[in-house]
Design a protein around this motif. Structure first.
Motif, short mmCIF file in Angstrom:
data_model
loop_
_atom_site.label_atom_id
_atom_site.label_comp_id
_atom_site.label_asym_id
_atom_site.label_seq_id
_atom_site.Cartn_x
_atom_site.Cartn_y
_atom_site.Cartn_z
N ILE A 95 -5.99 -23.29 64.34
CA ILE A 95 -6.59 -22.77 65.57
C ILE A 95 -7.87 -21.99 65.26
CG2 ILE A 95 -6.24 -21.15 67.50
CD1 ILE A 95 -4.82 -23.85 67.83
N GLN A 96 -7.94 -21.43 64.08
CA GLN A 96 -9.13 -20.67 63.69
C GLN A 96 -10.39 -21.53 63.74
OE1 GLN A 96 -9.07 -17.39 63.39
NE2 GLN A 96 -11.28 -17.46 63.17
N TYR A 97 -10.26 -22.84 63.55
CA TYR A 97 -11.43 -23.73 63.63
C TYR A 97 -12.14 -23.59 64.97
CZ TYR A 97 -9.15 -26.33 59.78
OH TYR A 97 -8.56 -26.71 58.60
N LEU A 98 -11.37 -23.35 66.02
CA LEU A 98 -11.95 -23.25 67.36
C LEU A 98 -12.85 -22.03 67.50
CD1 LEU A 98 -8.82 -24.29 69.46
CD2 LEU A 98 -10.63 -25.74 68.50
N TYR A 99 -12.66 -21.05 66.64
CA TYR A 99 -13.49 -19.84 66.62
C TYR A 99 -14.69 -20.00 65.69
CZ TYR A 99 -9.87 -17.21 69.10
OH TYR A 99 -8.98 -16.74 70.04
N GLU A 100 -14.68 -21.03 64.88
CA GLU A 100 -15.73 -21.19 63.87
C GLU A 100 -16.80 -22.22 64.23
OE1 GLU A 100 -13.42 -22.20 60.44
OE2 GLU A 100 -12.56 -20.19 60.27
N THR A 145 -19.88 -28.96 68.67
CA THR A 145 -20.02 -30.07 67.71
C THR A 145 -18.97 -29.94 66.60
OG1 THR A 145 -21.70 -28.88 66.43
CG2 THR A 145 -22.48 -30.37 68.18
N ILE A 146 -17.82 -29.44 66.94
CA ILE A 146 -16.73 -29.30 65.98
C ILE A 146 -16.43 -30.66 65.35
CG2 ILE A 146 -14.99 -29.56 67.80
CD1 ILE A 146 -13.23 -27.57 66.21
N PRO A 147 -16.27 -30.70 64.04
CA PRO A 147 -16.00 -31.98 63.37
C PRO A 147 -14.71 -32.65 63.88
CG PRO A 147 -16.60 -30.30 61.77
CD PRO A 147 -16.41 -29.60 63.08
N HIS A 148 -14.74 -33.94 63.98
CA HIS A 148 -13.60 -34.71 64.50
C HIS A 148 -12.36 -34.53 63.63
CE1 HIS A 148 -15.57 -37.05 67.77
NE2 HIS A 148 -16.62 -36.59 67.12
N ASP A 149 -12.54 -34.40 62.32
CA ASP A 149 -11.37 -34.23 61.45
C ASP A 149 -10.66 -32.91 61.77
OD1 ASP A 149 -13.67 -32.95 60.26
OD2 ASP A 149 -12.55 -32.78 58.38
#
Length: 156
Positions: free
Chosen positions: A40-45, A49-53
Protein backbone atom coordinates in the motif's frame (compact mmCIF):
# COMPACT_ATOMS: atom_id res chain seq x y z
CA UNK A 1 -29.82 42.49 -8.83
CA UNK A 2 -32.21 45.10 -7.57
CA UNK A 3 -35.51 43.54 -8.69
CA UNK A 4 -36.19 46.49 -11.01
CA UNK A 5 -37.88 45.81 -14.28
CA UNK A 6 -35.56 46.14 -17.29
CA UNK A 7 -36.57 46.00 -20.91
CA UNK A 8 -40.13 45.32 -19.92
CA UNK A 9 -39.27 42.07 -18.12
CA UNK A 10 -39.29 41.75 -14.37
CA UNK A 11 -36.13 40.40 -12.82
CA UNK A 12 -36.66 37.20 -10.99
CA UNK A 13 -34.45 36.23 -8.08
CA UNK A 14 -33.89 32.58 -7.55
CA UNK A 15 -32.32 31.27 -4.38
CA UNK A 16 -30.41 28.10 -5.08
CA UNK A 17 -30.01 25.76 -2.16
CA UNK A 18 -26.47 25.48 -0.89
CA UNK A 19 -25.10 22.00 -0.86
CA UNK A 20 -24.20 20.84 2.58
CA UNK A 21 -20.46 20.34 2.68
CA UNK A 22 -18.28 19.11 5.44
CA UNK A 23 -15.78 21.65 6.64
CA UNK A 24 -12.18 20.66 6.07
CA UNK A 25 -10.86 19.24 9.33
CA UNK A 26 -8.11 21.02 11.22
CA UNK A 27 -6.59 17.83 12.57
CA UNK A 28 -2.84 18.09 12.97
CA UNK A 29 -2.14 14.38 12.67
CA UNK A 30 1.21 13.72 11.01
CA UNK A 31 1.48 9.99 11.53
CA UNK A 32 0.56 7.73 8.63
CA UNK A 33 -1.80 4.84 9.32
CA UNK A 34 -0.48 1.32 9.69
CA UNK A 35 -1.37 -0.98 6.82
CA UNK A 36 -1.22 -4.78 7.00
CA UNK A 37 0.04 -4.79 3.41
CA UNK A 38 3.39 -3.08 2.84
CA UNK A 39 2.51 -2.72 -0.87
CA UNK A 40 0.00 0.00 0.00
CA UNK A 41 2.97 2.29 0.58
CA UNK A 42 3.45 2.41 -3.22
CA UNK A 43 0.28 4.50 -3.44
CA UNK A 44 2.01 7.17 -1.33
CA UNK A 45 5.18 7.10 -3.41
CA UNK A 46 3.90 7.46 -6.98
CA UNK A 47 1.74 9.89 -8.89
CA UNK A 48 -0.78 8.74 -11.50
CA UNK A 49 2.03 7.17 -13.51
CA UNK A 50 2.50 4.41 -10.95
CA UNK A 51 4.25 1.44 -12.57
CA UNK A 52 1.95 -1.38 -13.67
CA UNK A 53 3.98 -3.99 -11.80
CA UNK A 54 3.31 -2.11 -8.54
CA UNK A 55 -0.42 -1.98 -9.31
CA UNK A 56 -0.45 -5.72 -10.10
CA UNK A 57 1.17 -6.41 -6.72
CA UNK A 58 -1.49 -4.36 -4.98
CA UNK A 59 -4.43 -5.87 -6.85
CA UNK A 60 -3.11 -9.37 -6.06
CA UNK A 61 -3.50 -8.73 -2.31
CA UNK A 62 -6.41 -10.38 -0.43
CA UNK A 63 -9.51 -8.50 -1.56
CA UNK A 64 -11.16 -7.76 1.79
CA UNK A 65 -8.08 -6.43 3.56
CA UNK A 66 -7.09 -4.50 0.44
CA UNK A 67 -10.48 -2.77 0.39
CA UNK A 68 -10.09 -1.94 4.08
CA UNK A 69 -6.65 -0.46 3.40
CA UNK A 70 -7.94 1.61 0.47
CA UNK A 71 -10.75 2.98 2.62
CA UNK A 72 -8.18 3.75 5.33
CA UNK A 73 -6.28 5.80 2.73
CA UNK A 74 -9.35 8.00 2.22
CA UNK A 75 -9.60 8.51 5.98
CA UNK A 76 -5.89 9.33 6.06
CA UNK A 77 -6.38 12.01 3.39
CA UNK A 78 -8.95 13.64 5.68
CA UNK A 79 -7.01 13.19 8.91
CA UNK A 80 -3.72 14.47 7.51
CA UNK A 81 -5.08 17.11 5.13
CA UNK A 82 -3.67 19.97 7.21
CA UNK A 83 -0.28 18.24 7.35
CA UNK A 84 -0.08 17.66 3.59
CA UNK A 85 -1.61 21.01 2.69
CA UNK A 86 0.91 22.94 4.77
CA UNK A 87 3.87 20.77 3.88
CA UNK A 88 6.44 20.68 1.14
CA UNK A 89 5.34 17.40 -0.33
CA UNK A 90 6.23 16.45 -3.90
CA UNK A 91 3.18 16.15 -6.15
CA UNK A 92 3.72 12.43 -6.60
CA UNK A 93 3.18 11.97 -2.87
CA UNK A 94 -0.29 13.51 -3.08
CA UNK A 95 -2.01 11.06 -5.41
CA UNK A 96 -2.79 8.39 -2.84
CA UNK A 97 -6.50 9.27 -2.46
CA UNK A 98 -6.93 9.09 -6.25
CA UNK A 99 -5.17 5.74 -6.34
CA UNK A 100 -7.51 4.49 -3.64
CA UNK A 101 -10.61 5.68 -5.49
CA UNK A 102 -9.58 4.11 -8.78
CA UNK A 103 -8.53 0.85 -7.15
CA UNK A 104 -11.83 0.60 -5.27
CA UNK A 105 -13.55 0.95 -8.63
CA UNK A 106 -11.32 -1.72 -10.19
CA UNK A 107 -12.15 -4.05 -7.31
CA UNK A 108 -15.87 -3.30 -7.78
CA UNK A 109 -16.03 -2.47 -4.06
CA UNK A 110 -19.55 -1.11 -4.10
CA UNK A 111 -19.69 -1.51 -0.33
CA UNK A 112 -17.09 1.30 -0.19
CA UNK A 113 -19.48 3.88 -1.65
CA UNK A 114 -20.45 5.31 1.76
CA UNK A 115 -16.76 5.87 2.59
CA UNK A 116 -16.18 7.40 -0.87
CA UNK A 117 -19.19 9.68 -0.53
CA UNK A 118 -18.04 10.71 2.94
CA UNK A 119 -14.69 11.73 1.41
CA UNK A 120 -16.42 13.63 -1.42
CA UNK A 121 -18.62 15.65 0.94
CA UNK A 122 -15.80 17.94 2.00
CA UNK A 123 -15.48 21.52 0.81
CA UNK A 124 -14.08 22.74 -2.49
CA UNK A 125 -10.58 23.53 -1.23
CA UNK A 126 -10.16 20.05 0.21
CA UNK A 127 -11.39 18.30 -2.94
CA UNK A 128 -9.40 20.58 -5.20
CA UNK A 129 -6.23 19.85 -3.23
CA UNK A 130 -6.63 16.08 -3.40
CA UNK A 131 -8.41 15.61 -6.71
CA UNK A 132 -7.68 18.68 -8.84
CA UNK A 133 -9.07 18.31 -12.35
CA UNK A 134 -9.99 14.70 -11.63
CA UNK A 135 -13.08 16.05 -9.85
CA UNK A 136 -14.71 16.64 -13.19
CA UNK A 137 -12.50 14.78 -15.67
CA UNK A 138 -12.31 11.22 -14.35
CA UNK A 139 -13.87 10.82 -10.90
CA UNK A 140 -17.30 10.18 -12.38
CA UNK A 141 -15.93 6.93 -13.80
CA UNK A 142 -15.28 5.63 -10.28
CA UNK A 143 -18.72 6.55 -9.03
CA UNK A 144 -20.54 5.31 -12.11
CA UNK A 145 -18.48 2.14 -12.23
CA UNK A 146 -19.20 1.32 -8.59
CA UNK A 147 -22.86 2.11 -8.32
CA UNK A 148 -25.26 -0.34 -9.83
CA UNK A 149 -28.04 1.15 -7.72
CA UNK A 150 -29.36 4.56 -8.75
CA UNK A 151 -30.83 5.04 -5.26
CA UNK A 152 -27.35 5.11 -3.74
CA UNK A 153 -26.39 7.97 -6.02
CA UNK A 154 -29.62 9.85 -5.36
CA UNK A 155 -28.97 9.75 -1.63
CA UNK A 156 -25.55 11.27 -2.17
Amino acid sequence: MDGVERSGSPICRVELPKLAQKITPEISNQEPPQFPHREIQYLYEYDMTIPHDKLREIVALPRQTLIEDLEKILVDAVDRYAYFHAGDNPVENLSFPLHALFLLKELQAESSLPRIFSFLEYDYDFLDFWLGDHQTATLWQCIYGLSTHADTLKEF
